[in-house]
Write an enzyme that holds these catalytic residues in place. Structure first.
Site, PDB file in Angstrom:
ATOM      1  N   CYS A   1       0.883  -1.166   0.000  1.00 27.66           N
ATOM      2  CA  CYS A   1       0.000   0.000   0.000  1.00 27.66           C
ATOM      3  C   CYS A   1       0.921   1.217   0.000  1.00 27.66           C
ATOM      4  CB  CYS A   1      -0.949  -0.020   1.202  1.00 27.66           C
ATOM      5  SG  CYS A   1      -0.113   0.079   2.796  1.00 27.66           S
ATOM      6  N   ALA A   2       0.469   2.334   0.539  1.00 30.56           N
ATOM      7  CA  ALA A   2       1.311   3.537   0.533  1.00 30.56           C
ATOM      8  C   ALA A   2       2.412   3.478   1.592  1.00 30.56           C
ATOM      9  CB  ALA A   2       0.448   4.787   0.731  1.00 30.56           C
TER      10      ALA A   2
END
Length: 101
Positions: free
Chosen positions: A65-66
């Site tokens: 993810c980020a």
């Protein structure tokens, strides 16, 4: 399993049974992603579960993810659903130094 960027990428490259899973939002993905990644947004809740349930549980999933928090959660959900091999990218895409598209 949490892996550092170098471990995650080198293990992925040597894994003939690997799939990269990006659990970020569509807007985040629009700003770049790791080449070949499948995107299933974890914020979709039950929709995420339905889409993940259609994936091949015999594959090895390299999840990001980020920042590494949502992907760690995704790995936990996937483990509960019967996925045996999930690898979380520590630090996520925001710290990614590998190839992007």
């Amino acid at each position: 399993m949490n892996l550092s960027q170098n471990e995650w990428w080198s293990q992925y490259l040597g894994d003939a049974n690997a799939v990269i899973l990006d659990v970020r939002t569509e807007d985040e993905v629009a700003n770049g992603k790791i080449p070949g990644a499948i995107n299933i947004d974890i914020y979709k809740g039950q929709g995420f579960v339905y889409q993940v349930d259609e994936l091949d549980k015999t594959k090895n999933y390299y999840v990001y993810c980020a920042a590494g928090v949502r992907s760690a959660n995704a790995c936990g959900v996937m483990q509960q659903m019967g996925f045996e091999k999930t690898y979380n990218l520590v630090g996520g895409f925001s710290n990614w130094e590998g190839p992007t598209e």
